[in-house]
Scaffold this active site. Structure first.
Site, PDB file in Angstrom:
ATOM      1  N   GLU A 241       0.831  -1.217   0.000  1.00  0.00           N
ATOM      2  CA  GLU A 241       0.000   0.000   0.000  1.00  0.00           C
ATOM      3  C   GLU A 241       0.861   1.262   0.000  1.00  0.00           C
ATOM      4  OE1 GLU A 241      -2.857  -0.243  -0.837  1.00  0.00           O
ATOM      5  OE2 GLU A 241      -3.168  -2.361  -0.425  1.00  0.00           O
ATOM      6  N   GLY A 242       1.945   1.221  -0.728  1.00  0.00           N
ATOM      7  CA  GLY A 242       2.844   2.367  -0.791  1.00  0.00           C
ATOM      8  C   GLY A 242       4.022   2.143   0.125  1.00  0.00           C
TER       9      GLY A 242
END
Lengths: 476, 476
Positions: A241-242
């Site tokens: 997620e990043g």
């Protein structure tokens, strides 16, 4: 992997040799008849990994795979049957989902750190070690100040993250309608806040779980602690997620944008516009002053303001040396990450005290929570003391107050530590830990857990007959 | 566990109802005929754990187990057939083995961090990501300053630990003869040094390996990176051979003892006796000054002196408040750990530059190693900046020089990074990594590694026939 029949694939969209950038497409990977890979599709499991062993993480290669036009996810961008491309109302709308996923990571970081703190604190109240006075019972290890210095900050951080997770989620839902109607300001704000907070909470939660695990000593080595699989399963949250550093950089860009453009600065970040007074000093005159939230928040606010300003100046100095923007940004990366972290610390600390103030509960509970907030803030200052001392905002004497007060707070909180973890109300099944169960029956649980290990099914393991016996009986 | 037939058991020695403390005894656990547990012995595997999965870690309970007197390890203490007890020549001689084991941990911490740095740096030179300038090739990720800030310090630390491991081992062997002949001073010194260094190197090596793993992004998630099992297997090193915090406290006690008694201070620690000058200031006038080892070592020396002195004062203030020694020591735990870490940093930094100076090699190689030493020292200052700023020894301006110089050193070292990891000369087999092999053929190795995963033996996994098929075919 081995399970999915379809995947959503992010791919470059080409129409008549023109590239329109990355879009999402549903691609069938496996036959619905016999589950075999579709023609042109190579798909499989990626093999062992650091955690999440039960996730079906796969690799995928496609060679001349054709899909119908309708398989494109066309909520935002669209392609008509005649090949006409219609741009999305706004190209940044897709960020909305990313924000929600990041808010979820914040929330899971809070939950897991809370579980870890519960396990380690309960265990530390049962476990006794090292005779302090001859003939007396060995002390509970929670009464060692070094043990408190490991665990109480994790408990405080768990509460801090629980508050900020709640804030993130409610802000997301409040602004969601705005975003859907194309109001970009709200999205920018959410993206700016959530990126850094995802990185910040994932990083601190993961390292905090490991602090809790090590604080259980040799018993933290055993998977029976419940902390081993928890730790391994949370490790990837710093990457998915990043990736954390990339996310800090995103937040830093937003902070610098706000710093330069008052008009786009959301009210939750208005502090960025406050002018830094040269020679500003922290208003703390005594250790007692450190119990005042307003002074604690002030310290984090000053640090965030100062590091944002200095990151902006650093970037400008790089550009003025003739570097192009992308290289100047690259060179400023370390400063960017620093100011993003400083902002997150400020944001989470401020939110802790705001949330506690709004809480409807007894005076005693509020006081304990406030003390926890003070622990979170003071350790944040002590662990990053250089950032507060560097410009003289905080003095050496005040830093001594900080360290003194930290120990004072541990002492205040000591009688309520078990209460403060019981308040999370985790069921034993959810903790899945021999060390952290509610009844504190650590040693029997550990022993029973070990007895159930597959290797213990027989007293003499088959490897004895297969290998060991011949070695032991040989006359070498 | 499941394998051993005998164990060395540490147990209280009682003779005629008198307790003589902990001694070592050989106890037979399993029959030599059929490997079954001996009467009164309950033995088994402890189950899953955080790493070292192939170690046979067992639990053991004994109920009325009798062993012959000769099974006591009697090199030091002895029990005669008539029950007479002979004390060991010195009760602390047993520490000798512990020192050797700790030196081994230091050495393994160095080796593993070197491997991790090799893998991550090689990978970062192959991996390209994020188009910086439209149309151009994506940059190698090693050229991102944030990536350098993750990996170069790990490389510098790996070299620092390799030097200190060599120092520890040679000191151990040099002093071993002294110890055997009962010369306690040497043992005290070795115990004092090795305790802290074991904790310091284990802690930094483990966290450094994880930094390297995360720096490989999604590919660091895969066990094919070689970093997953390495990390898990090194995690317990913070707990075994003396739990890290306990070891820091041991070193701190020795430091405080030296601080109070000049006569027992070994020459390697004579700096403790140097009087702290009030108002002392760091002699750094420009960023260029930071390339001078003498000034860097001076900063660490000052910090160690100051924190040792302040730990001693803290302890005294606790005692003067009327606390008994054990509780005063407990309350001083945080200060003790701080000064022990400060001492280790000083010791390792000093040794880095001493070892480099003695090295016979080309001017160019020496210069690179020196720059690495500067990176180790400057990051040590930047990461703990508060400890240097707090008493005004280092100023805010000097701290800016430090940060500026760190980036400067990264730039200097960039062309030699691959050379500096190749110099470790790890064989591919020993790295066991798809990302870090010498030929840099990352993607093919990753793909081939994944293809060999057990789940990929068949295109359609048996779980499809067992579970998935009926779910997919049902009409829910």
């Amino acid at each position: 992997g081995k399970t999915s029949t379809h995947a959503v694939v992010m791919a470059q969209l080409y129409i008549k040799n023109q590239c329109y950038g990355v879009h999402s497409f549903i691609v069938q990977l496996r036959s619905l008849k016999d589950h075999s890979p579709m023609p042109g599709v190579t798909v499989g499991d990626i093999g062992n990994k650091v955690g999440l062993e039960t996730n079906d993480n796969g690799f995928l290669a496609m060679d001349n795979v054709r899909i119908p036009r309708e398989n494109m996810l066309m909520r935002h961008a669209q392609v008509y049957p005649d090949g006409t491309y219609r741009k999305p109302a706004n190209s940044k709308l897709v960020y909305g989902t990313m924000v929600l996923l990041r808010a979820t990571v914040v929330s899971e970081s809070a939950t897991n750190l809370s579980k870890a703190a519960t396990i380690a604190i309960r265990y530390s109240c049962v476990r006794r070690q090292t005779e302090a006075k001859p003939g007396e019972l060995e002390p509970q290890i929670i009464d060692y100040v070094t043990q408190q210095h490991k665990l109480v900050p994790q408990l405080a951080t768990a509460y801090a993250f629980a508050w900020i997770a709640r804030y993130m989620m409610s802000t997301y839902h409040a602004l969601h309608a705005d975003i859907e109607s194309g109001h970009l300001g709200a999205l920018q704000e959410l993206h700016g806040i959530s990126s850094g907070l995802k990185a910040f909470t994932a990083e601190m939660s993961v390292s905090g779980i490991e602090v809790c695990r090590r604080a259980c000593g040799g018993h933290g080595f055993s998977a029976a602690s419940g902390l081993v699989s928890m730790y391994k399963d949370r490790l990837p949250s710093c990457t998915y997620e990043g990736e954390n550093t990339v996310l800090y950089l995103q937040t830093a860009r937003f902070l610098l944008k706000c710093f330069r453009q008052p008009s786009i600065t959301p009210s939750s970040m208005s502090y960025i516009q406050v002018k830094l007074l040269p020679g500003a000093r922290w208003g703390v005159k005594s250790p007692e002053d450190l119990m005042k939230p307003i002074l604690l928040v002030e310290a984090f606010e000053h640090r965030a303001q100062r590091t944002i300003k200095s990151a902006a100046q650093f970037l400008e100095s790089q550009i003025s040396q003739g570097l192009d923007t992308s290289e100047a940004m690259n060179r400023s990366g370390i400063e960017f990450v620093r100011c993003a972290k400083a902002h997150c610390y400020y944001f989470v600390t401020r939110n802790f005290f705001q949330s506690t103030a709004q809480l409807k509960c007894s005076k005693e509970i509020k006081e304990s929570l406030l003390t926890l907030g003070v622990v979170f803030a003071l350790n944040g200052i002590a662990d990053n003391s250089g950032e507060f001392l560097e410009d003289g905002f905080v003095t050496g004497t005040q830093m001594e107050f900080v360290r003194e007060r930290i120990q004072y707070c541990y002492k205040q909180l000591r009688p309520n530590l078990v209460g403060l973890v019981d308040a999370f109300a985790f069921a034993d099944q959810s903790l899945n830990s021999a060390l952290g169960a509610y009844d504190g029956d650590v040693y029997n649980r550990l022993y029973n857990w070990a007895k159930r290990a597959p290797l213990n099914k027989t007293d003499v393991h088959s490897s004895y007959h297969k290998y060991l016996r011949s070695i032991l009986k040989s006359k070498i």
